[in-house]
Scaffold this motif. Sequence first.
Motif, short mmCIF file in Angstrom:
data_model
loop_
_atom_site.label_atom_id
_atom_site.label_comp_id
_atom_site.label_asym_id
_atom_site.label_seq_id
_atom_site.Cartn_x
_atom_site.Cartn_y
_atom_site.Cartn_z
N THR A 104 -2.07 -11.33 -16.82
CA THR A 104 -2.16 -9.88 -16.60
C THR A 104 -3.35 -9.27 -17.32
OG1 THR A 104 0.27 -9.82 -16.53
CG2 THR A 104 -0.88 -7.72 -16.71
N GLU A 105 -4.11 -8.46 -16.60
CA GLU A 105 -5.15 -7.63 -17.21
C GLU A 105 -4.52 -6.26 -17.42
OE1 GLU A 105 -8.40 -7.65 -14.49
OE2 GLU A 105 -8.71 -9.82 -14.64
N ILE A 106 -4.37 -5.87 -18.69
CA ILE A 106 -3.75 -4.59 -19.03
C ILE A 106 -4.86 -3.60 -19.40
CG2 ILE A 106 -2.21 -3.38 -20.62
CD1 ILE A 106 -0.66 -5.98 -20.95
N TYR A 107 -4.89 -2.48 -18.71
CA TYR A 107 -5.92 -1.47 -18.96
C TYR A 107 -5.29 -0.24 -19.60
CZ TYR A 107 -9.02 -4.37 -16.22
OH TYR A 107 -9.78 -5.42 -15.78
N ASP A 128 -2.83 2.56 -18.08
CA ASP A 128 -3.28 3.17 -16.83
C ASP A 128 -3.32 2.20 -15.65
OD1 ASP A 128 -3.58 5.76 -17.62
OD2 ASP A 128 -5.74 5.66 -18.00
N MET A 129 -3.40 0.89 -15.92
CA MET A 129 -3.51 -0.05 -14.81
C MET A 129 -3.11 -1.45 -15.24
SD MET A 129 -6.70 -0.80 -12.19
CE MET A 129 -7.87 -1.50 -13.36
N LEU A 130 -2.52 -2.19 -14.29
CA LEU A 130 -2.24 -3.61 -14.44
C LEU A 130 -2.87 -4.33 -13.27
CD1 LEU A 130 1.60 -3.37 -15.21
CD2 LEU A 130 -0.26 -3.47 -16.89
N VAL A 131 -3.58 -5.41 -13.56
CA VAL A 131 -4.12 -6.26 -12.50
C VAL A 131 -3.58 -7.67 -12.71
CG1 VAL A 131 -6.20 -7.24 -11.46
CG2 VAL A 131 -6.23 -4.89 -12.29
N LEU A 190 -3.17 -8.61 -6.95
CA LEU A 190 -2.38 -7.39 -6.96
C LEU A 190 -2.81 -6.47 -8.10
CD1 LEU A 190 0.30 -5.74 -6.30
CD2 LEU A 190 1.44 -7.31 -7.90
N ALA A 191 -2.86 -5.18 -7.82
CA ALA A 191 -3.15 -4.18 -8.84
C ALA A 191 -2.24 -2.97 -8.63
CB ALA A 191 -4.60 -3.75 -8.80
#
Length: 366
Positions: free
Chosen positions: A242-245, A255-258, A264-265
């Motif tokens: 997971t990329e956690i923003y 604000d965002m998960l990729v 999927l985002a």
Amino acid sequence: MAGMEKHYFGRGNTAAGLYTLYDSILGGLDTVFVINGQTGPGTSRILGELADAWKNTDWTKHYIHEPLDHERLEGIILEEARIGIIDGNAWSPDPVLEGTEIRIIDAAQTLRKELQEEAEALAAAREPEIAALYAKAYDSFSNTLRIHDDWEKIYIDHLDREKANSIAADFALNYLRPISAKKADITRRFLGAATWRGAVDYVPNLTESVRTRIFVKGRPGSGKSTMFKKIAKEAEIRGINTEIYHCGFDPASLDMLVFPELSLAIFDSTAPHEHFPSREGDSILDMYELAIEKGTDEAYAEQIPVVSSRYKYSMKNSISILAEVKKFRDEVWDAYGAAIDSKSLRRVADQIIHQVEILTNTSATL
């Protein structure tokens, strides 16, 4: 064919002060080059030279932008090579990353000594003013956040928490299907920042390669960030990378998960990073419609415009202070810029390129 490019921020001028996520961003790399030395725009220029040299390579390039002025870089990551290059002034004076080789590059050698002292004297004279302005900006952002909290409370008080929790659970059930049993790789970044020009974000760039994009709409306090935290936790349990923003204004919020493995985002698509579906695979999830008591906007029709106006005014004031910071910093950086020897700067860039070539058995040209 040139590799993919990702743009984001490693630090932010936030309501919690200057906030950094570099330890997460650089974690797991094999080699990190740290460019040390007070050179004003020198490090940014070196990074620009490197970006040009690696422009057409197959590597996925991460371009990490400076939070005050997003047009400048303060870091580059070559993803497949597991190599990072970072401005030491942006990260840490004593960099330590477990399992990562740190290579220190001295950028001070790019300065002509006869002009360096003048630049350093000006920097010393301006440093208290710049520090005071940053402190003032952070106080203003903190006050802005308190106003935002007042705005959020209107909707939090009318949030159906059971429904909000079920939305997160349904998302996990429908989308978070683990590919294989493993430990999740979690990386934390900023998708946007409060710059001297105002809010800047890279959502379109960061989501352009995923098949499924979910645009989350809703009012402040409608449960968006809490939902993201629940989803991120569930993804970690399931071993999904997971990329956690984090929010560039309030780093405690997401604000965002990729999810690269799932293509999927899911992201907060409200101001100041408001975007709309534009292609197949895009959809909207409206938390106001789904989880806020009907008629809340109408019931608070008088209060909402007032708190919204206060918030916008305070945010505008905060940004104006950052513009003052940039004005003073530009004065200092212009002095350092005049002291930079372009040939020496090119040699430093060449030095890094040569070391990367050896590490990766590749070649690049400036």
